[in-house]
Design a protein around this motif. Structure first.
Motif: not given
Length: 119
Positions: A16-30
């Motif tokens: 989950e932590v990798i998916t959360r990072y990748l999704t947030a990074h793609r959305a520019h959600d620092t």
């Protein structure tokens, strides 16, 4: 059975932590992306090393605004119990315009301890 061979994975089998990072990074959600890292995490990107969440936060903010690009996941694998690789194809207005990057994650205690991004 321990054959030490990387296993092809799919994005939905990533922790989950990798998916959360990748999704947030793609959305520019620092703010969400930074929650994926341990307090003393290290990120290595484009030959630069960022240590600790404050340095990583600054890197995320800068990388979100420096260029405009699209990201498509083209490969996923687990290399051992704590290491995962997500390969992304990027297209945008950065030098060269297109590149495939390997995001190499090392996890500790359910968070990203180390992230190395390289071609």
């Amino acid at each position: 059975m321990h054959d030490n061979q990387p296993r092809t994975s799919t994005p939905d089998t990533f922790p989950e932590v990798i998916t959360r990072y990748l999704t947030a990074h793609r959305a520019h959600d620092t703010a969400s992306a930074i929650t994926a890292f341990t307090p003393e995490a290290t990120v290595i990107d484009d030959g630069n090393t960022y240590e600790g969440t404050e340095a990583i936060r600054e890197w995320l903010d800068r990388s979100a605004t420096e260029f405009t690009y699209t990201v498509h996941l083209i490969g996923a694998q687990q290399t051992d119990a704590t290491r995962y690789i997500a390969t992304h194809h990027l297209e945008g207005d950065f030098p060269g315009g297109t590149i495939d990057l390997r995001y190499q994650f090392t996890l500790r205690d359910g968070l990203v301890e180390r992230l190395v991004i390289e071609p």
